[in-house]
Design a protein around this motif. Structure first.
Motif, PDB file in Angstrom:
ATOM      1  N   ALA A  27     -74.070 -48.065 -42.006  1.00 51.60           N
ATOM      2  CA  ALA A  27     -74.978 -48.617 -40.876  1.00 51.60           C
ATOM      3  C   ALA A  27     -76.482 -48.009 -41.065  1.00 51.60           C
ATOM      4  CB  ALA A  27     -74.259 -48.094 -39.656  1.00 51.60           C
ATOM      5  N   VAL A  28     -77.304 -48.900 -40.935  1.00 52.42           N
ATOM      6  CA  VAL A  28     -78.791 -48.305 -41.042  1.00 52.42           C
ATOM      7  C   VAL A  28     -79.183 -48.088 -39.575  1.00 52.42           C
ATOM      8  CG1 VAL A  28     -81.035 -48.624 -41.709  1.00 52.42           C
ATOM      9  CG2 VAL A  28     -79.007 -49.230 -43.143  1.00 52.42           C
ATOM     10  N   THR A 115     -67.533 -48.516 -28.411  1.00 53.20           N
ATOM     11  CA  THR A 115     -67.636 -47.962 -29.642  1.00 53.20           C
ATOM     12  C   THR A 115     -67.918 -48.986 -30.811  1.00 53.20           C
ATOM     13  OG1 THR A 115     -65.022 -48.381 -29.786  1.00 53.20           O
ATOM     14  CG2 THR A 115     -66.051 -46.116 -28.737  1.00 53.20           C
ATOM     15  N   LEU A 116     -68.274 -48.634 -32.059  1.00 51.99           N
ATOM     16  CA  LEU A 116     -68.515 -49.269 -33.066  1.00 51.99           C
ATOM     17  C   LEU A 116     -67.513 -48.926 -34.126  1.00 51.99           C
ATOM     18  CD1 LEU A 116     -72.480 -49.884 -32.868  1.00 51.99           C
ATOM     19  CD2 LEU A 116     -70.671 -51.567 -32.159  1.00 51.99           C
ATOM     20  N   GLU A 120     -63.928 -46.129 -41.533  1.00 47.61           N
ATOM     21  CA  GLU A 120     -62.843 -45.380 -40.885  1.00 47.61           C
ATOM     22  C   GLU A 120     -63.899 -44.480 -40.050  1.00 47.61           C
ATOM     23  OE1 GLU A 120     -60.782 -43.350 -43.747  1.00 47.61           O
ATOM     24  OE2 GLU A 120     -59.275 -44.748 -44.063  1.00 47.61           O
ATOM     25  N   LEU A 121     -65.027 -44.745 -39.571  1.00 47.62           N
ATOM     26  CA  LEU A 121     -65.816 -43.997 -38.933  1.00 47.62           C
ATOM     27  C   LEU A 121     -65.968 -44.902 -37.369  1.00 47.62           C
ATOM     28  CD1 LEU A 121     -68.796 -43.188 -41.315  1.00 47.62           C
ATOM     29  CD2 LEU A 121     -67.023 -41.685 -40.422  1.00 47.62           C
ATOM     30  N   THR A 122     -65.759 -43.932 -36.533  1.00 52.03           N
ATOM     31  CA  THR A 122     -66.237 -44.480 -35.051  1.00 52.03           C
ATOM     32  C   THR A 122     -67.368 -44.076 -34.647  1.00 52.03           C
ATOM     33  OG1 THR A 122     -63.558 -44.701 -34.845  1.00 52.03           O
ATOM     34  CG2 THR A 122     -65.106 -44.668 -32.790  1.00 52.03           C
ATOM     35  N   TYR A 139     -72.898 -41.501 -31.196  1.00 49.87           N
ATOM     36  CA  TYR A 139     -72.347 -40.100 -31.458  1.00 49.87           C
ATOM     37  C   TYR A 139     -71.007 -40.336 -32.484  1.00 49.87           C
ATOM     38  CZ  TYR A 139     -69.831 -35.768 -30.274  1.00 49.87           C
ATOM     39  OH  TYR A 139     -68.901 -34.662 -30.277  1.00 49.87           O
ATOM     40  N   VAL A 140     -71.020 -39.743 -33.908  1.00 49.53           N
ATOM     41  CA  VAL A 140     -70.052 -40.062 -34.753  1.00 49.53           C
ATOM     42  C   VAL A 140     -69.822 -38.675 -35.246  1.00 49.53           C
ATOM     43  CG1 VAL A 140     -71.780 -40.692 -36.442  1.00 49.53           C
ATOM     44  CG2 VAL A 140     -69.431 -41.064 -36.749  1.00 49.53           C
TER      45      VAL A 140
END
Length: 206
Positions: A27-28, A115-116, A120-122, A139-140
């Motif tokens: 993600a940018v 959430t996005l 494997e990152l939320t 927030y990740v």
């Protein structure tokens, strides 16, 4: 998590790249401009861009949207309350004596507090209006990307159209300051800080 940052655009907005180490999807966040440099960094990191996320719609945070969309075919994501600002970038830039092209329309609108999923990152979306109506933080893990909501020792300005000082302060105090004190805070301009540091020393939050 793969992480990179680079200043972009005429106001040197901090553009952040985050990527999932397993899937290499990225993600940018807030491409203020200089899309060629952003794309070079993504290529060097061997990342596939699937999301472009604007923390808010002000012209200095969206200048690279169009070129990145053309190059990557990624989703363009912004809170629904700031989506209209994408087409008004020229008006906003003119107030600063600058020029800006409108951004393409978003492909996904946020409601806030969803959430996005990035591999494997939320990413938790936190709606923090006040600098603009649709300002959000992301927030990740222990990273918090705050756009122009919060700065090291300061807060976002609220004198622009749609700004609201009390809303901004309430959002910071109720939604951001309860996060763990070691949370790393990455603002849209200037150096990073931590939640603990801002709790102790930010004069606007005392």
């Amino acid at each position: 998590m793969i992480f990179a940052t680079l200043p972009t655009g005429p106001l040197e907005v901090n553009c952040y790249i985050i990527g999932c180490e397993k899937t290499m999807k990225a993600a940018v966040i807030d491409p203020g401009g200089n899309a060629d440099r952003i794309l070079q960094r993504l290529s060097a990191l061997k990342l596939q861009t699937v999301m472009i996320i604007n923390t808010h719609g002000h012209f200095d945070h969206i200048g690279g949207n169009g070129d990145l969309l053309k190059a990557t075919g990624a989703e363009l994501i912004i809170h629904r309350d700031d989506s209209i600002l994408l087409e008004r970038a020229g008006e906003h830039a003119a107030a600063f004596g600058l020029r800006a092209e409108p951004s393409p329309a978003p492909t996904r609108l946020l409601n806030g507090d969803e959430t996005l999923q990035l591999g494997e990152l939320t990413l938790q979306v936190i709606h923090t209006p006040g600098h603009s109506p649709g300002g959000v933080c992301l927030y990740v893990d222990d990273y918090l990307f705050v756009g122009d909501t919060l700065f090291a020792g300061s807060i976002g300005r609220t004198d622009l159209p749609g700004g609201h000082h009390q809303l901004l302060i309430a959002g910071i105090k109720e939604k951001l300051l309860p996060l763990p004190e070691n949370t790393k805070v990455y603002p849209g301009h200037g150096p990073m800080t931590t939640i603990g540091e801002e709790k102790l020393h930010n004069p606007f939050l005392s």
